[in-house]
Design a protein around this motif. Structure first.
Motif, PDB file in Angstrom:
ATOM      1  N   THR A   1      36.712  -5.665  96.778  1.00 32.05           N
ATOM      2  CA  THR A   1      35.672  -4.697  97.123  1.00 32.05           C
ATOM      3  C   THR A   1      35.255  -4.906  98.571  1.00 32.05           C
ATOM      4  OG1 THR A   1      33.851  -6.150  96.497  1.00 32.05           O
ATOM      5  CG2 THR A   1      34.811  -4.772  94.747  1.00 32.05           C
TER       6      THR A   1
ATOM      7  N   ASP B   1      48.086 -11.108 103.733  1.00 35.40           N
ATOM      8  CA  ASP B   1      48.183 -10.854 102.306  1.00 35.40           C
ATOM      9  C   ASP B   1      47.025 -11.584 101.629  1.00 35.40           C
ATOM     10  OD1 ASP B   1      49.201 -10.005  99.859  1.00 35.40           O
ATOM     11  OD2 ASP B   1      50.687 -11.612  99.735  1.00 35.40           O
TER      12      ASP B   1
ATOM     13  N   PHE C   1      52.836  -0.417 101.585  1.00 38.21           N
ATOM     14  CA  PHE C   1      52.220   0.425 102.607  1.00 38.21           C
ATOM     15  C   PHE C   1      53.235   0.738 103.684  1.00 38.21           C
ATOM     16  CE2 PHE C   1      51.289  -3.976 103.743  1.00 38.21           C
ATOM     17  CZ  PHE C   1      51.705  -4.036 105.059  1.00 38.21           C
TER      18      PHE C   1
ATOM     19  N   ASN D   1      42.521  -5.722  94.415  1.00 35.30           N
ATOM     20  CA  ASN D   1      41.863  -4.745  95.276  1.00 35.30           C
ATOM     21  C   ASN D   1      40.445  -5.233  95.540  1.00 35.30           C
ATOM     22  OD1 ASN D   1      40.975  -2.544  96.656  1.00 35.30           O
ATOM     23  ND2 ASN D   1      41.425  -1.059  95.062  1.00 35.30           N
TER      24      ASN D   1
ATOM     25  N   PHE E   1      41.131  -2.903 104.196  1.00 34.26           N
ATOM     26  CA  PHE E   1      42.013  -3.248 103.096  1.00 34.26           C
ATOM     27  C   PHE E   1      43.069  -2.159 102.941  1.00 34.26           C
ATOM     28  CE2 PHE E   1      43.424  -2.863  98.712  1.00 34.26           C
ATOM     29  CZ  PHE E   1      43.992  -4.111  98.538  1.00 34.26           C
ATOM     30  N   VAL E   2      44.334  -2.582 102.763  1.00 34.00           N
ATOM     31  CA  VAL E   2      45.445  -1.657 102.560  1.00 34.00           C
ATOM     32  C   VAL E   2      46.229  -2.136 101.338  1.00 34.00           C
ATOM     33  CG1 VAL E   2      47.534  -0.661 103.561  1.00 34.00           C
ATOM     34  CG2 VAL E   2      45.576  -1.184 105.033  1.00 34.00           C
ATOM     35  N   SER E   3      46.474  -1.230 100.393  1.00 31.57           N
ATOM     36  CA  SER E   3      47.251  -1.566  99.193  1.00 31.57           C
ATOM     37  C   SER E   3      48.736  -1.594  99.508  1.00 31.57           C
ATOM     38  CB  SER E   3      47.005  -0.530  98.093  1.00 31.57           C
ATOM     39  OG  SER E   3      45.697  -0.608  97.627  1.00 31.57           O
ATOM     40  N   LYS E   4      49.439  -2.547  98.891  1.00 29.60           N
ATOM     41  CA  LYS E   4      50.901  -2.603  98.974  1.00 29.60           C
ATOM     42  C   LYS E   4      51.472  -1.728  97.866  1.00 29.60           C
ATOM     43  CE  LYS E   4      51.683  -7.354 100.557  1.00 29.60           C
ATOM     44  NZ  LYS E   4      52.241  -8.636 100.090  1.00 29.60           N
TER      45      LYS E   4
ATOM     46  N   VAL F   1      45.849  -7.097 102.979  1.00 34.30           N
ATOM     47  CA  VAL F   1      46.752  -6.300 102.158  1.00 34.30           C
ATOM     48  C   VAL F   1      47.034  -7.008 100.840  1.00 34.30           C
ATOM     49  CG1 VAL F   1      47.822  -5.251 104.191  1.00 34.30           C
ATOM     50  CG2 VAL F   1      48.887  -7.243 103.145  1.00 34.30           C
ATOM     51  N   SER F   2      47.279  -6.209  99.789  1.00 33.98           N
ATOM     52  CA  SER F   2      47.664  -6.773  98.503  1.00 33.98           C
ATOM     53  C   SER F   2      48.227  -5.687  97.608  1.00 33.98           C
ATOM     54  CB  SER F   2      46.468  -7.421  97.795  1.00 33.98           C
ATOM     55  OG  SER F   2      46.880  -7.970  96.551  1.00 33.98           O
ATOM     56  N   GLY F   3      49.170  -6.082  96.773  1.00 34.14           N
ATOM     57  CA  GLY F   3      49.694  -5.204  95.746  1.00 34.14           C
ATOM     58  C   GLY F   3      49.185  -5.594  94.378  1.00 34.14           C
TER      59      GLY F   3
END
Length: 137
Positions: free
Chosen positions: A108, A73, A123, A106, A118-121, A101-103
């Motif tokens: 760069t 995270d 997920f 974001n 990078f994966v958005s929460k 990952v993070s919600g």
């Protein structure tokens, strides 16, 4: 509660020999998210290590050189966030697969280390597993 397990299905009966499981480190300060990810990867045959902050993660990486996948995270307590941890891992353990990952933020591609995903929460962990498989080949 810290858990670390070697999955029961590490024996490759088709080859008649023991095959060590792939090892992943989950770095997540939210316990329920971390536990869900630990269970998901253990169910798929991974040896899973878990940490709730970067300092704990670094200790686990130093003690367990078999860890070759880190999912972290971004926002968490401690001396560094997940992006800084990812850079630390890339510098010390270059072949490691990195998933950040993070919600909330974001980062760069310029902020992430080379070859980090990078994966958005929220997920789907199946997506992350597919990306691990892709990056492993």
């Amino acid at each position: 509660m810290r858990r670390s397990a070697t999955p029961a299905n590490w024996w490759r009966a088709d080859m008649g020999q023991a095959m060590p499981p792939r090892s992943i480190l989950i770095v997540e300060d939210e316990p329920f998210i971390r536990y869900d990810l630990v269970d998901f990867f253990e169910d798929r045959g991974f040896r899973v290590f878990e940490a709730e902050d970067a300092d704990e993660a670094i200790g686990l990486l130093d003690a367990n050189h078999a860890i070759r996948i880190v999912l972290t995270d971004v926002q968490m307590p401690g001396s560094m966030d997940g992006v800084k941890l990812a850079h630390h891992v890339r510098d010390r353990y270059p072949p490691t697969i990195l998933i950040v990952v993070s919600g909330m933020v974001n980062p760069t591609s310029a902020e992430l280390p080379a070859r980090a995903l990078f994966v958005s929460k929220p997920f789907d962990p199946r997506y992350v597993l597919r990306e691990i498989e892709r990056l492993s080949s």
